[in-house]
Write an enzyme that holds these catalytic residues in place. Sequence first.
Site, PDB file in Angstrom:
ATOM      1  N   CYS A   1      48.111  35.930  34.052  1.00  0.00           N
ATOM      2  CA  CYS A   1      49.290  36.776  33.808  1.00  0.00           C
ATOM      3  C   CYS A   1      48.888  38.089  33.145  1.00  0.00           C
ATOM      4  CB  CYS A   1      50.301  36.044  32.941  1.00  0.00           C
ATOM      5  SG  CYS A   1      50.981  34.546  33.701  1.00  0.00           S
ATOM      6  N   ALA A   2      47.963  38.022  32.217  1.00  0.00           N
ATOM      7  CA  ALA A   2      47.485  39.240  31.550  1.00  0.00           C
ATOM      8  C   ALA A   2      46.800  40.160  32.548  1.00  0.00           C
ATOM      9  CB  ALA A   2      46.537  38.876  30.406  1.00  0.00           C
TER      10      ALA A   2
END
Length: 178
Positions: free
Chosen positions: A60-61
């Site tokens: 996600c990052a």
Amino acid sequence: MATTKLKGNEVKLAGNEVNVGDVAPVVHVVGKDLEDIQIGGQKGCAQIVVAVPSLDTDVCAAETRKFNEEAAKIENAEVIVVSMDLPFAMKRFCTTEGIENLKVGSDFRNKDFANAYGVLIAEGPLAGLTARAIFIIDVNGVIVYKQIVPEITEEPNYDEVLEAARAATSTSCCGTCQ
């Protein structure tokens, strides 16, 4: 009921499934500074809505950093990353990672976005979070692109998303269509 996979295991998604051609439901999420962010509706620009389970994961990052860098270059578009993370954690993430070219919104209060767009993970260890998905909403508030990433632990097809985003922002309505 739509599905995706988590580490190869099928998981069901809850909520109202929306598709390309549908009018995008208008919902509100909470921004990193506790401001209200509207998703859907006619906003005068296209919206690239990126749903992720949590900014506190490597995938996600990485996805958020990529959209901060690439999608934010597209003119006449607003990029919004939505997760269930608390606004305070989102703000810390954005500050630490130098995320300045997109908005982050939390769906933690009522899960309105996840339910309205059909991306609420309904079972398994990530139940209650959002699936990895991307919706592009044109200036008229219509969904013109949808990608439910088939495997939650993998990044989306960026080339396909960015091409669809450029197409959505390069067309303009003459004002006579409904």
